[in-house]
Motif scaffolding. Structure first.
Motif, PDB file in Angstrom:
ATOM      1  N   LEU A 129      -8.271   2.765  -1.892  1.00 36.13           N
ATOM      2  CA  LEU A 129      -7.830   1.990  -0.731  1.00 36.13           C
ATOM      3  C   LEU A 129      -8.973   1.873   0.291  1.00 36.13           C
ATOM      4  CD1 LEU A 129      -5.104   0.642  -0.120  1.00 36.13           C
ATOM      5  CD2 LEU A 129      -4.515   2.616   1.286  1.00 36.13           C
ATOM      6  N   PHE A 130      -9.624   2.999   0.560  1.00 32.49           N
ATOM      7  CA  PHE A 130     -10.765   2.978   1.499  1.00 32.49           C
ATOM      8  C   PHE A 130     -11.843   2.002   1.017  1.00 32.49           C
ATOM      9  CE2 PHE A 130      -9.416   7.122   3.425  1.00 32.49           C
ATOM     10  CZ  PHE A 130      -9.552   6.753   4.748  1.00 32.49           C
ATOM     11  N   GLU A 131     -12.140   2.097  -0.287  1.00 29.24           N
ATOM     12  CA  GLU A 131     -13.257   1.318  -0.814  1.00 29.24           C
ATOM     13  C   GLU A 131     -12.907  -0.175  -0.866  1.00 29.24           C
ATOM     14  OE1 GLU A 131     -15.080   3.313  -4.058  1.00 29.24           O
ATOM     15  OE2 GLU A 131     -16.047   1.469  -4.782  1.00 29.24           O
ATOM     16  N   GLU A 132     -11.753  -0.473  -1.448  1.00 29.14           N
ATOM     17  CA  GLU A 132     -11.420  -1.885  -1.672  1.00 29.14           C
ATOM     18  C   GLU A 132     -10.962  -2.598  -0.405  1.00 29.14           C
ATOM     19  OE1 GLU A 132      -8.607  -1.709  -4.922  1.00 29.14           O
ATOM     20  OE2 GLU A 132     -10.062  -0.424  -5.984  1.00 29.14           O
ATOM     21  N   GLU A 133     -10.252  -1.896   0.468  1.00 29.67           N
ATOM     22  CA  GLU A 133      -9.669  -2.583   1.625  1.00 29.67           C
ATOM     23  C   GLU A 133     -10.470  -2.397   2.895  1.00 29.67           C
ATOM     24  OE1 GLU A 133      -7.247  -4.628   1.300  1.00 29.67           O
ATOM     25  OE2 GLU A 133      -6.277  -4.101  -0.588  1.00 29.67           O
ATOM     26  N   LEU A 134     -11.167  -1.260   3.028  1.00 28.35           N
ATOM     27  CA  LEU A 134     -11.937  -1.028   4.256  1.00 28.35           C
ATOM     28  C   LEU A 134     -13.438  -0.986   4.002  1.00 28.35           C
ATOM     29  CD1 LEU A 134      -9.700   1.748   5.941  1.00 28.35           C
ATOM     30  CD2 LEU A 134      -9.652  -0.714   6.306  1.00 28.35           C
ATOM     31  N   LEU A 140      -6.399   7.093  -2.492  1.00 28.83           N
ATOM     32  CA  LEU A 140      -6.982   6.932  -1.154  1.00 28.83           C
ATOM     33  C   LEU A 140      -8.416   6.429  -1.248  1.00 28.83           C
ATOM     34  CD1 LEU A 140      -5.501  10.083   0.632  1.00 28.83           C
ATOM     35  CD2 LEU A 140      -4.867   7.689   0.970  1.00 28.83           C
ATOM     36  N   ASP A 141      -9.182   7.002  -2.192  1.00 33.04           N
ATOM     37  CA  ASP A 141     -10.549   6.517  -2.428  1.00 33.04           C
ATOM     38  C   ASP A 141     -10.548   5.013  -2.654  1.00 33.04           C
ATOM     39  OD1 ASP A 141     -11.930   8.825  -2.133  1.00 33.04           O
ATOM     40  OD2 ASP A 141     -12.090   9.297  -4.276  1.00 33.04           O
ATOM     41  N   TRP A 170       0.839  -1.213   0.000  1.00 28.74           N
ATOM     42  CA  TRP A 170       0.000   0.000   0.000  1.00 28.74           C
ATOM     43  C   TRP A 170       0.869   1.256   0.000  1.00 28.74           C
ATOM     44  CZ3 TRP A 170      -4.240  -0.740   4.413  1.00 28.74           C
ATOM     45  CH2 TRP A 170      -5.073  -1.832   4.083  1.00 28.74           C
ATOM     46  N   LEU A 171       1.843   1.245   0.916  1.00 31.73           N
ATOM     47  CA  LEU A 171       2.688   2.431   1.084  1.00 31.73           C
ATOM     48  C   LEU A 171       3.531   2.687  -0.160  1.00 31.73           C
ATOM     49  CD1 LEU A 171       3.860   4.713   2.748  1.00 31.73           C
ATOM     50  CD2 LEU A 171       5.387   3.074   3.868  1.00 31.73           C
ATOM     51  N   VAL A 172       4.118   1.625  -0.692  1.00 29.62           N
ATOM     52  CA  VAL A 172       4.963   1.768  -1.878  1.00 29.62           C
ATOM     53  C   VAL A 172       4.153   2.356  -3.033  1.00 29.62           C
ATOM     54  CG1 VAL A 172       6.132   0.427  -3.687  1.00 29.62           C
ATOM     55  CG2 VAL A 172       6.706   0.045  -1.269  1.00 29.62           C
ATOM     56  N   GLU A 173       2.951   1.830  -3.236  1.00 32.25           N
ATOM     57  CA  GLU A 173       2.115   2.333  -4.329  1.00 32.25           C
ATOM     58  C   GLU A 173       1.775   3.812  -4.121  1.00 32.25           C
ATOM     59  OE1 GLU A 173       1.391   0.829  -7.246  1.00 32.25           O
ATOM     60  OE2 GLU A 173       2.805  -0.642  -6.424  1.00 32.25           O
ATOM     61  N   PHE A 174       1.470   4.152  -2.874  1.00 29.80           N
ATOM     62  CA  PHE A 174       1.093   5.531  -2.562  1.00 29.80           C
ATOM     63  C   PHE A 174       2.270   6.488  -2.819  1.00 29.80           C
ATOM     64  CE2 PHE A 174      -0.807   8.435   0.972  1.00 29.80           C
ATOM     65  CZ  PHE A 174      -1.518   9.150   0.027  1.00 29.80           C
ATOM     66  N   TYR A 232     -11.905  12.845   4.042  1.00 30.71           N
ATOM     67  CA  TYR A 232     -12.443  12.639   5.393  1.00 30.71           C
ATOM     68  C   TYR A 232     -13.224  11.332   5.442  1.00 30.71           C
ATOM     69  CZ  TYR A 232     -15.432  13.275   9.488  1.00 30.71           C
ATOM     70  OH  TYR A 232     -16.080  13.103  10.686  1.00 30.71           O
ATOM     71  N   CYS A 233     -12.936  10.504   6.459  1.00 33.76           N
ATOM     72  CA  CYS A 233     -13.653   9.239   6.550  1.00 33.76           C
ATOM     73  C   CYS A 233     -13.987   8.943   8.016  1.00 33.76           C
ATOM     74  CB  CYS A 233     -12.815   8.107   5.941  1.00 33.76           C
ATOM     75  SG  CYS A 233     -13.824   6.649   5.615  1.00 33.76           S
ATOM     76  N   GLU A 234     -15.255   8.618   8.272  1.00 32.99           N
ATOM     77  CA  GLU A 234     -15.755   8.424   9.618  1.00 32.99           C
ATOM     78  C   GLU A 234     -16.243   6.977   9.724  1.00 32.99           C
ATOM     79  OE1 GLU A 234     -18.388  11.715  10.473  1.00 32.99           O
ATOM     80  OE2 GLU A 234     -19.327  10.563  12.084  1.00 32.99           O
ATOM     81  N   MET A 235     -15.807   6.267  10.770  1.00 33.24           N
ATOM     82  CA  MET A 235     -16.231   4.878  10.946  1.00 33.24           C
ATOM     83  C   MET A 235     -16.862   4.720  12.313  1.00 33.24           C
ATOM     84  SD  MET A 235     -12.679   3.622   9.416  1.00 33.24           S
ATOM     85  CE  MET A 235     -12.146   5.309   9.748  1.00 33.24           C
ATOM     86  N   LYS A 236     -18.055   4.161  12.364  1.00 37.02           N
ATOM     87  CA  LYS A 236     -18.738   3.940  13.652  1.00 37.02           C
ATOM     88  C   LYS A 236     -18.060   2.803  14.408  1.00 37.02           C
ATOM     89  CE  LYS A 236     -21.814   5.195  15.576  1.00 37.02           C
ATOM     90  NZ  LYS A 236     -21.638   6.212  16.664  1.00 37.02           N
ATOM     91  N   GLY A 237     -17.945   2.976  15.725  1.00 35.74           N
ATOM     92  CA  GLY A 237     -17.382   1.920  16.557  1.00 35.74           C
ATOM     93  C   GLY A 237     -18.378   1.492  17.612  1.00 35.74           C
ATOM     94  N   ALA A 238     -17.971   0.581  18.513  1.00 38.85           N
ATOM     95  CA  ALA A 238     -18.865   0.027  19.524  1.00 38.85           C
ATOM     96  C   ALA A 238     -19.269   1.071  20.569  1.00 38.85           C
ATOM     97  CB  ALA A 238     -18.193  -1.174  20.207  1.00 38.85           C
ATOM     98  N   SER A 239     -18.314   1.908  21.004  1.00 38.87           N
ATOM     99  CA  SER A 239     -18.624   2.924  22.023  1.00 38.87           C
ATOM    100  C   SER A 239     -19.001   4.239  21.338  1.00 38.87           C
ATOM    101  CB  SER A 239     -17.405   3.152  22.914  1.00 38.87           C
ATOM    102  OG  SER A 239     -16.447   3.940  22.221  1.00 38.87           O
TER     103      SER A 239
END
Lengths: 460, 460
Positions: free
Chosen positions: A47-52, A44-45, A20-24, A68-75
Motif C-alpha cells: 500500500l505504501f509503495e503503490e499508493e503513496l 502495508l508495504d 483498502w480497508l476491506v482487503e486489509f 515505520y514510515c517517515e514523509m518530509k513535509g514543507a515545515s
C-alpha cells in the motif's frame, strides 16, 4: 486552514479507501496466535509503495516488526500516528454473523475482526496522507507512521524499541491509535490510556486427571484457583490486594470537570448488551467516574477440567486463569505484580503460580497542549459538533512508553463507535465514521502545522 | 465346589478373552458425546451370538438401550451381573501415551479408555460364562447380564427402566460393575457406592463478549461464578450449603471396623500422582474414613472467556462450572439440589442458573449377606489372599435403583487396580488381574449356587 479540495479528494476516493480497508481486514493478523502477521506487513508495504510511493522501514526489537514510515513535509514540524496492524483472536467464532476475516458491508457498516481495533484507523490515516498528496502534492509538515504488530499481546517489545529508536519516534504530537463516537454520534477525544498488568495464574494438583471419587482426599486445583481468585476482589468490586489503590494519582479538578461533557448513554449501552444494570447498580457521575478513573481486576478466562457436553466426573490436574488489571496513573504494574504474589502467599496460596504476560504504565496528556486544542477544533469542523474530551479512555495501550516518556503529547480520535464490539464478535465501524476519520486526520495535519507555525512566530 | 476344569478352560482361552476385550475397547462408546454407542451394542450382540449362542434383548427407556441377556441354569437360583458399555470421554487427549481407542498391551497391562471402567469387567464376566459352558455345557444357576449404556452420564433412564422391568432384574444377588486391587495386589470387595448430584452452574453477563476495558462498569460472569463457588466449600473442605451433612446415616461399628482391613497405600498413591500430601494433610484412619464415608463437593470443570495462547483482554458474556457431589447413605440428592438453590439465592446469587445433570441415591449391602460371604471366599481362593472388604467405594453408581430398592443384595470385585486411571488418561488394567477376574466370576457362579442350595436345604 481547511483545504476544501482535500475533502473533495477524499469523497472522490471513497470506494478506493473502503477497498483498502476491506482487503486489509481479510488478513487474520492475530499476533497472539502468530497468524497472518507477515502477510499484514506485506500488505502495508504494498500500500505504501503503490499508493503513496514510499518504502517503509521495519523496526525490529525481537518480535513482529514495527512498520515505520517517515514523509518530509514543507515545515520542520512533525506529527506522528501510532497504530497497530495486529488484531485480537476471533473466538468465540460461532457468535459472528459473518466470518471474522471476510469483511461484510451491511446496514452502512463494515463488519470484520480488527476493523475498529485498529485497522480502520490505520488505513484512514494513510488515506488522509494519500488525499493530501493528491490535492497538494506536498505535505504541510513531516508525517511519521508507527504501526506496531504486537499491541494486542501487550506490546512486549515496544519499550526496548522505543529506547533504541527514540529519534525516529520524536514528534510534536502523536495521534494515538483509536477513537470512538458516543451513541449520539459525538466524537470522543481521548487524552490518555490506562495501564495494564496481565497475568496467568496456574494451580496444579495430581500429575494426571483423576476420577472425581478421589475428591474426598485429593486436592482439586480448580478449588484452589477459585479460592485464590476469591481473595483478589470482593462482590463489592473492591480489589483486596494490599496497596493496590495506594499510589493512584489524585484526580485534578480539570480532569474531573471533563467528565461533565463525557457522554455515557446508559440506556443505549444497557440495551445493546441486553443488561438490566451496570455493576453495583451504578449510574450517572459515579458510573462515569468509575469507568474513566478506576482500575480493574478482570478475569479474562478460566480453564480447567471437563467442559464439554454431558457430565464427566473428573478431578482435574490443572487449572488456569487469565487476569487483566487495568491500571490508572500512579499505579506501577511491577509493584502490583509483587503485591499480588505477596497477597497470594499471605493467604496460603504459595502453590499458585503467577506468569506475567504483559505490563504497561498508564498515561495522560494535559488538556492544554496545542495538539489537544487543534484536535478539538478539527473534530468539531468535520463532525459538526464539539467533541467530548475524556482524560483517558478505559482501555490500554503503550502510550506512555512511546509518548509521555519521550516528552511527546498524545491524544486520539478515530473511526469507531460506542458499539464497535472491539475484542468481541461482530466488530464493526460505520462507513461514514470511517470517511470522517480520514477527513479528521487530513485536516489535523493541516491545522496542527498551522498552529505550530503560529506558536513559533509568537515565540520568534 | 471349585471345578478345576473351568480354571483350565480359562487358561486355555486366555488369548481369545484378551482379544474380545481389545476389540471391544476399540469402540469409542462415549455416551456423553453420542459416539460409538450403536457399534458397541452391535459388538455385544455379535459376541453373545457367536461365542455364547445367545440373543440378548434390548431394554429401552428412551436413551441408549440396556443389553439384557438371561441364561437358564440347573437350579432355580439366579445371579445377575450389572456392567456398562459406555465409557468416559478421552480428553485430555494429549496426555495419553497411546491413543485412547487403540488398545495397547505393554508391561503386562492393557491401556485403553474403558478397559477398567467398565469393559474389562463386562467382558470378564461374559468370558466366565463362556468358560463354564465349555467345561460343563450347563450353568449351575440362572445368570442374567444387565449391561447399561448410560452409566457415565448418570444412568438417567435407569430408574424408569428398573421400574418397568423389575421382574427381569430380579435375582438372589447382583455382582456390581467394578472392582479394584490395593497396591499390594489384595482384591477389594465393595458393598456399596456413593450417591451423586451432578449440576451445571451458569452465570450470564452481557449479550456478547466485551473488551475488558468495560470491566469497570459491566459485571463479569466469571467473577459471579467464582464468588458463588466460593460460598459452596471452604479451604477446610467443609461444604457450606446449610443442611448438607444433616441427614447422613450414622456409621455403624461393623462398618467402621471394616476400615481396619481397608488398605490405602498412602505413599504409593502419592508417588503415582506426584503429590506431597493428601487433602488437609490427612493420614491413616482419618484419611480412610474421609475417603469412604464422607460426601464431596467437586468442581469437574470451569469454562469461560479466553483460555488460548497469549493474552486476550476480554470480558466474557458467560461462565459455566460443572460440579459433582458424591453423596453418602442418608443424603437425598433432590433435597441437596433444593438446598443448593436456596443457598445461592440467600447469598445473592439468584442470577446463577442450576441445571441438574444427574442424581443417584447412595447404596450399601449388609456385610452378613450370603453373597458377601461367598464373594469373600471366592476372592481368597482365586487371588490366594483374603480380600479387603469396604462398606462402600468412594465412587458412584445406580446400585440403589437396580438392587437395594428391589431387595437385591449387591457387592463387587473386578479387574481394576489402584492406579487404573479411571476417567483419566492412560486408563489400564493388569492382564493377570483380568484373567483372575474371569476366574472369580466363574467360581462365584459355582459357589453362590452351592451356598444358596445349602441355605435352601437348611430352610427345607
Amino acid at each position: 486552514m481547511l483545504k476544501r479540495d482535500v475533502l473533495t479528494v477524499i469523497e472522490e476516493n471513497r470506494e478506493r479507501y473502503i477497498e483498502w480497508l476491506v482487503e486489509f481486514c481479510k488478513i487474520p493478523s492475530v499476533a497472539a496466535q502468530g497468524r497472518g502477521m507477515e502477510e499484514a506487513v506485506k500488505f502495508l508495504d504494498g500500500l505504501f509503495e503503490e499508493e503513496l510511493g514510499l518504502q517503509p522501514e521495519k523496526l525490529d526489537a525481537g518480535g513482529y516488526p514495527v512498520v515505520y514510515c517517515e514523509m518530509k513535509g514543507a515545515s520542520d514540524h512533525t506529527i506522528s500516528f501510532y497504530n497497530h496492524y495486529d488484531v485480537q483472536p476471533e473466538d468465540p467464532v460461532d457468535l459472528w454473523q459473518t466470518p471474522a476475516f471476510e469483511p461484510d458491508l451491511r446496514d452502512g457498516k463494515i463488519f470484520a475482526r480488527g476493523v475498529a481495533d485498529n485497522k480502520g484507523n490505520l488505513i484512514a490515516r494513510m488515506a488522509a496522507v494519500h488525499a493530501i498528496l493528491q490535492a497538494d502534492e506536498e505535505l504541510p509538515m513531516n508525517v511519521k507512521f508507527v504501526f506496531e504488530g504486537e499491541e494486542e499481546i501487550g506490546s512486549v517489545n515496544l519499550p526496548e524499541l522505543a529506547e533504541k529508536h527514540a529519534e525516529k519516534l520524536a514528534s510534536d504530537g502523536c495521534v494515538w491509535e483509536f477513537g470512538y463516537r458516543d451513541p449520539d454520534g459525538t466524537v470522543q477525544l481521548s487524552l490518555g490510556v490506562k495501564g495494564m498488568l496481565y497475568v496467568e495464574l496456574t494451580a496444579s494438583g495430581a500429575s494426571t486427571d483423576l476420577h472425581s471419587a478421589n475428591a474426598t482426599i485429593i486436592e482439586n486445583p480448580l478449588w484452589r484457583l477459585v479460592w485464590a481468585l476469591g481473595t483478589l476482589k470482593d462482590p463489592k468490586e473492591r480489589v483486596l490486594i494490599p496497596g493496590f489503590y495506594d499510589e493512584i494519582d489524585e484526580i485534578t479538578e480539570t480532569e474531573l470537570a471533563l467528565l461533565d461533557s463525557y457522554e455515557l448513554d446508559e440506556d443505549a449501552m444497557l440495551d445493546s448488551l441486553k443488561l438490566k444494570k451496570f455493576v453495583l447498580g451504578l449510574k450517572g457521575d459515579q458510573l462515569k467516574r468509575k469507568h474513566i478513573f478506576e482500575p480493574t481486576c478482570n478475569i479474562c478466562g478460566v480453564e480447567g477440567g471437563y467442559t464439554g457436553e454431558g457430565s464427566k466426573t473428573v478431578l482435574p490436574s490443572k487449572a488456569m486463569a487469565k487476569l487483566d488489571f487495568r491500571l490508572v496513573p500512579g499505579q506501577d504494574p511491577q509493584k502490583i505484580l509483587a503485591a499480588l504474589r505477596e497477597h497470594l502467599d499471605a493467604n496460603g496460596f504459595e502453590d499458585i503460580e503467577i506468569r506475567e504476560m504483559s505490563s504497561e504504565v498508564a498515561a495522560r496528556t494535559h488538556p492544554d497542549e496545542a495538539l489537544v486544542h487543534v484536535m478539538r477544533s478539527v473534530a468539531e469542523k468535520v463532525s459538526g459538533k464539539k467533541p467530548n474530551v475524556v482524560p483517558n479512555t478505559p482501555g490500554t495501550g503503550p502510550m506512555h512508553v512511546l509518548c509521555q516518556a519521550l516528552g511527546i503529547p498524545s491524544a486520539s480520535f478515530g473511526v469507531g463507535n460506542f458499539s464497535s464490539n472491539n475484542h468481541a464478535p461482530n466488530e464493526n465501524i460505520n462507513v461514514e465514521d470511517y470517511i470522517d476519520g480520514i477527513k479528521m486526520a487530513a485536516v489535523l495535519i493541516e491545522e496542527f502545522n498551522a498552529q505550530l507555525n503560529k506558536e513559533k512566530s509568537v515565540v520568534g
